[in-house]
Design a protein around this motif. Structure first.
Motif, mmCIF file in Angstrom:
data_model
loop_
_atom_site.group_PDB
_atom_site.id
_atom_site.type_symbol
_atom_site.label_atom_id
_atom_site.label_comp_id
_atom_site.label_asym_id
_atom_site.label_seq_id
_atom_site.Cartn_x
_atom_site.Cartn_y
_atom_site.Cartn_z
ATOM 1 N N GLN A 1 0.827 -1.215 0.000
ATOM 2 C CA GLN A 1 0.000 0.000 0.000
ATOM 3 C C GLN A 1 0.855 1.257 0.000
ATOM 4 O O GLN A 1 0.324 2.361 0.143
ATOM 5 N N HIS B 1 -2.845 -0.183 -5.217
ATOM 6 C CA HIS B 1 -3.093 1.030 -4.433
ATOM 7 C C HIS B 1 -2.425 2.220 -5.122
ATOM 8 O O HIS B 1 -1.322 2.090 -5.648
ATOM 9 N N ASP B 2 -3.088 3.377 -5.117
ATOM 10 C CA ASP B 2 -2.507 4.579 -5.742
ATOM 11 C C ASP B 2 -1.082 4.835 -5.268
ATOM 12 O O ASP B 2 -0.213 5.220 -6.047
ATOM 13 N N ASP B 3 -0.850 4.620 -3.957
ATOM 14 C CA ASP B 3 0.448 4.962 -3.384
ATOM 15 C C ASP B 3 1.554 4.000 -3.798
ATOM 16 O O ASP B 3 2.722 4.245 -3.503
ATOM 17 N N VAL C 1 1.856 2.966 -7.084
ATOM 18 C CA VAL C 1 2.108 3.168 -8.515
ATOM 19 C C VAL C 1 3.533 3.653 -8.816
ATOM 20 O O VAL C 1 4.151 3.190 -9.785
ATOM 21 N N ALA D 1 -5.333 -3.258 -3.597
ATOM 22 C CA ALA D 1 -5.742 -1.982 -4.175
ATOM 23 C C ALA D 1 -6.681 -1.205 -3.257
ATOM 24 O O ALA D 1 -6.953 -0.029 -3.503
ATOM 25 N N ASN E 1 -9.395 1.092 -4.533
ATOM 26 C CA ASN E 1 -9.382 0.905 -5.985
ATOM 27 C C ASN E 1 -10.015 -0.415 -6.422
ATOM 28 O O ASN E 1 -10.139 -0.675 -7.613
ATOM 29 N N ASN F 1 -13.183 -1.288 -11.913
ATOM 30 C CA ASN F 1 -11.766 -1.660 -12.036
ATOM 31 C C ASN F 1 -11.582 -3.173 -12.123
ATOM 32 O O ASN F 1 -10.698 -3.662 -12.829
#
Lengths: 262, 262
Positions: free
Chosen positions: A53, A98-100, A102, A121, A124, A129
């Motif tokens: 994450q 997870h965005d963090d 990427v 995710a 997400n 998705n």
């Protein structure tokens, strides 16, 4: 006798160094001091985590903020291991992570995807998705699904959450494929942590709170493995039908005490 | 010889009577006329569907709007079958289903849930809703998960969608439970359709487009079963490793032609 002839320690992080909590986490009593003692002793140290994450940079910043003397170079985590595999095999991932996380894939070509990489995710994991990842997979001549771990669930302050393994199973079933798991308990993952430490398995001990992914996985690689009675440890783990740790310890501090007495 | 001694027909609906399409669906050529001919012949008829995105009332209205002479009393669908099981066993469900299916459970006590009922919830398959269903299940002394079907995916005009079976697998894995499947290919589901028709299995024929859930399921109950070459039929179905229909027909109209010639 389990503490003999040790040159390196692999530590799980969540549940061994700290517990997830309201404000991101609280250190487990004695663990920060135990890490300092490991380093002072000359033993090799490696943090072996399934954390997906956050980037390693942010993960390590959080640990440092809790008083742990650790650095990015000491962390073995699934995302960098996945990047290695992607490059090696010329795979271009569609990311459902997870965005963090990427930024860990910044240098990877993600155009015209020929595989799906699945992480925890969290928010997400939306219907849209999941359908998108599914459609990409089912449309591939030879679907490749790489899963960053295979955990069933984990605990946060506001309750239990489904982990990446549940979503992995959904996509496996829908596409009739078997995911390739990167992270614990994958043998390759432990082996890369050992290689990074420069220690052979018979001279290493894994210390974790997860009977299957930490203890079972490490033992299958020829390491000794301890289960701490912190984190997600439950008394019923001591009757696990398949996995038996080399020893139980109350916490990391106790493990380090015993090892350093040798 | 497969068309001899028939007294009742069970028909799958989507892919046999109509195809899902932009405006809710288009009838398959000859199917409305075929249904009328079945009724005129005196054969018993039963619609045996895994539809869980609408109540039977609305589902039948849609079919009537496409020209089919069918009534609610002729439909065997998972939600009413699940209600029967819930009442029989004193189960109080937490529902993770499509909004439009909820009215089917109007008479069921849903306070203080002791089981989870999972349908094709579509947009209701959110991260929050999946975690909620998971937490309820894992918190039960003896988790009961009832799944309305076990389909992998289906096609809509805007692309493929994950079906209820994928989410069932996610919850099964996370909770280490086995779901009870209501709907095709469950033996009990076919048996209740037969009982409602008052026809024994050896005098009934199932007609469907799904090689596993329609054909395989019906055959395991002692029925004959035909696969139509409409709907989700694919030529590769004819090489299925486990299931072999009693016959292939191009569509429902052809099946009815042959049966009525006997």
């Amino acid at each position: 006798g389990w503490a003999r002839a040790v040159r390196g320690l692999l530590l799980d992080v969540s549940g061994v160094l700290y517990d997830s909590g309201a404000d991101g986490g609280v250190p487990i009593a004695g663990s920060a001091e135990a890490v300092r003692r490991i380093k002072a002793s000359g033993l090799k140290l490696r943090l072996c985590t399934n954390e997906t994450q956050a980037t390693r940079e942010n993960f390590v910043k959080k640990l440092q903020g809790m008083g742990f003397d650790v650095s990015v170079a000491e962390v073995t985590a699934p995302a960098p291991a996945a990047c290695h595999i992607l490059k090696e095999r010329g795979l271009r991932p569609h990311l459902l992570v997870h965005d963090d996380l990427v930024p860990e894939f910044a240098e990877i070509d993600k155009t015209n995807p020929n595989c799906v990489v699945l992480g925890d995710a969290a928010e997400n994991f939306t219907y849209a998705n999941l359908n998108e990842a599914f459609r990409l997979l089912i449309g591939m001549e030879k679907p490749v699904l790489i899963s960053l771990g295979r955990g069933r669930y984990y605990k946060e302050t506001d309750g239990l959450k489904l982990d990446v393994g549940a979503y992995m199973k959904a996509l496996e079933y829908a596409c009739d494929v078997q995911a390739e798991v990167v992270g614990k308990p994958s043998k390759r993952f432990f082996e890369s942590a050992l290689a990074e430490m420069g220690v052979p398995p018979e001279q290493a001990i894994m210390i974790g709170d997860d009977i299957v992914n930490d203890v079972g996985g490490a033992q299958r690689c020829g390491m000794r493995a301890l289960q701490v009675r912190t984190g997600k440890y439950r008394p019923s783990d001591e009757n696990h039908p398949e996995v038996k740790p080399d020893a139980y310890v109350n916490n990391l501090a106790e493990a380090v005490d015993i090892i350093l007495q040798q």
